[in-house]
Design a protein around this motif. Structure first.
Motif, short mmCIF file in Angstrom:
data_model
loop_
_atom_site.label_atom_id
_atom_site.label_comp_id
_atom_site.label_asym_id
_atom_site.label_seq_id
_atom_site.Cartn_x
_atom_site.Cartn_y
_atom_site.Cartn_z
N ARG A 1 0.83 -1.22 0.00
CA ARG A 1 0.00 0.00 0.00
C ARG A 1 0.86 1.26 0.00
O ARG A 1 0.52 2.25 -0.67
CB ARG A 1 -0.93 0.00 1.21
CG ARG A 1 -2.11 -0.94 1.07
CD ARG A 1 -3.12 -0.69 2.16
NE ARG A 1 -4.30 -1.54 2.01
CZ ARG A 1 -5.43 -1.35 2.69
NH1 ARG A 1 -5.53 -0.34 3.54
NH2 ARG A 1 -6.45 -2.16 2.51
N ARG B 1 -2.92 10.32 -2.86
CA ARG B 1 -3.26 8.91 -2.66
C ARG B 1 -3.16 8.56 -1.18
O ARG B 1 -2.30 9.09 -0.48
CB ARG B 1 -2.34 8.00 -3.49
CG ARG B 1 -2.45 8.25 -4.98
CD ARG B 1 -1.42 7.43 -5.76
NE ARG B 1 -1.46 7.72 -7.18
CZ ARG B 1 -0.61 7.23 -8.08
NH1 ARG B 1 0.37 6.42 -7.68
NH2 ARG B 1 -0.71 7.54 -9.35
N ASP B 2 -4.02 7.67 -0.74
CA ASP B 2 -4.09 7.33 0.69
C ASP B 2 -3.97 5.81 0.86
O ASP B 2 -4.82 5.07 0.35
CB ASP B 2 -5.42 7.82 1.25
CG ASP B 2 -5.49 7.71 2.77
OD1 ASP B 2 -4.73 6.92 3.35
OD2 ASP B 2 -6.31 8.42 3.38
N PRO B 3 -2.95 5.33 1.59
CA PRO B 3 -2.81 3.89 1.78
C PRO B 3 -3.81 3.30 2.78
O PRO B 3 -4.02 2.08 2.82
CB PRO B 3 -1.38 3.74 2.30
CG PRO B 3 -1.11 5.02 3.00
CD PRO B 3 -1.84 6.07 2.21
N ILE C 1 1.19 4.30 -3.30
CA ILE C 1 0.88 5.74 -3.32
C ILE C 1 1.98 6.55 -4.02
O ILE C 1 1.82 7.74 -4.27
CB ILE C 1 0.63 6.31 -1.91
CG1 ILE C 1 1.90 6.28 -1.05
CG2 ILE C 1 -0.51 5.56 -1.25
CD1 ILE C 1 1.73 6.95 0.31
N PRO D 1 -7.65 3.48 0.40
CA PRO D 1 -7.24 3.49 -1.01
C PRO D 1 -8.43 3.52 -1.98
O PRO D 1 -9.48 2.91 -1.71
CB PRO D 1 -6.46 2.17 -1.15
CG PRO D 1 -7.07 1.28 -0.13
CD PRO D 1 -7.41 2.17 1.03
N VAL E 1 -5.63 2.86 -6.47
CA VAL E 1 -4.53 2.60 -5.54
C VAL E 1 -4.55 1.14 -5.07
O VAL E 1 -3.50 0.50 -4.95
CB VAL E 1 -4.59 3.56 -4.34
CG1 VAL E 1 -3.57 3.17 -3.27
CG2 VAL E 1 -4.35 4.99 -4.80
N ASP E 2 -5.75 0.62 -4.84
CA ASP E 2 -5.86 -0.78 -4.43
C ASP E 2 -5.32 -1.70 -5.52
O ASP E 2 -4.64 -2.70 -5.22
CB ASP E 2 -7.33 -1.11 -4.13
CG ASP E 2 -7.48 -2.42 -3.38
OD1 ASP E 2 -6.74 -2.63 -2.39
OD2 ASP E 2 -8.31 -3.25 -3.79
#
Length: 235
Positions: free
Chosen positions: A190, A201-203, A194, A206, A210-211
């Motif tokens: 994750r 982007r957010d881990p 990002i 997501p 992003v996932d």
């Protein structure tokens, strides 16, 4: 009109006098960069120009340097898989990726980890031909003097993982409340996902995109370990 011509002529006549100084300044800058490359071959840079700029803008940043031995191996593999799968096989520039990007009419995917380190450690952000030219000179010099393992260690310590968050140790603590050494495969994937756009982007939460990148990074980390493309930094 005559006055303007006189001023223009004076400036033109002054150029030969300035050239030696311009040459000396240029050589001095290159010498200083060369010295820093040698110093940073054994010492991880404590701070970068971009960190200084962000600290001035935000007031403070989160950053803590850690040794490669204190970073989960899966984190290193995940970043390489996500950002530069052929890291162990090139000399600073991935010519195959560059040719592919040119054919597609974009520069996406063409920048190696080595180029990013040269830019982040020694240069400034933004796009300009001057910065690109310096990056092209510094990248092979860094590759020549530094080991691949140290180069990746520096990248993991100076990369931006969110606004004001620099380095994998700060990122691991901020997002998952663990040290970089204790990151799980999914957490490492994750964080790798990002990059290179960590501010959007957010881990933790997501997006579908992003996932998908995280799954690809996890799969790629296993692949480069199996086919030997991680040997140069895993010893």
């Amino acid at each position: 009109m005559a006055k303007k011509r006189s001023l223009s002529r004076s400036r033109f006549n002054a150029l030969p006098k300035l050239r030696p100084w311009i040459r000396r300044i240029g050589l001095g800058i290159l010498a200083a960069l060369g010295l820093l490359i040698v110093i940073y071959s054994v010492v991880t840079p404590p701070i970068t120009p971009y960190m200084l700029a962000e600290r001035a803008r935000l007031g403070e940043i989160s950053h803590q340097t850690v040794d490669m031995d204190d970073i989960a191996p899966v984190m290193a593999r995940s970043v390489v898989a996500a950002e530069d799968a052929n890291f162990c096989r090139h000399w600073g520039f991935d010519m195959r990726a560059i040719r592919s990007a040119v054919a597609e009419g974009s520069n996406r995917g063409a920048s190696t980890l080595s180029q990013q380190v040269a830019k982040n450690v020694f240069l400034w952000q933004g796009r300009s031909w001057v910065r690109k030219a310096l990056e092209a000179v510094l990248t092979p010099a860094v590759e020549l003097v530094w080991t691949k393992r140290h180069l990746l260690e520096v990248y993991l310590n100076v990369a931006e993982f969110g606004e004001g968050i620099f380095g994998v140790q700060a990122a691991a603590q901020h997002y998952f409340r663990v040290d970089a050494a204790d990151l799980s495969p999914s957490q490492a994937a994750r964080l790798a996902a990002i990059l290179p756009d960590p501010k959007r982007r957010d881990p933790i939460r997501p997006t579908k995109f992003v996932d998908g990148r995280a799954r690809a990074a996890a799969s790629g980390a296993a692949t480069i370990r199996a086919d030997g493309r991680s040997q140069c930094f895993e010893g």
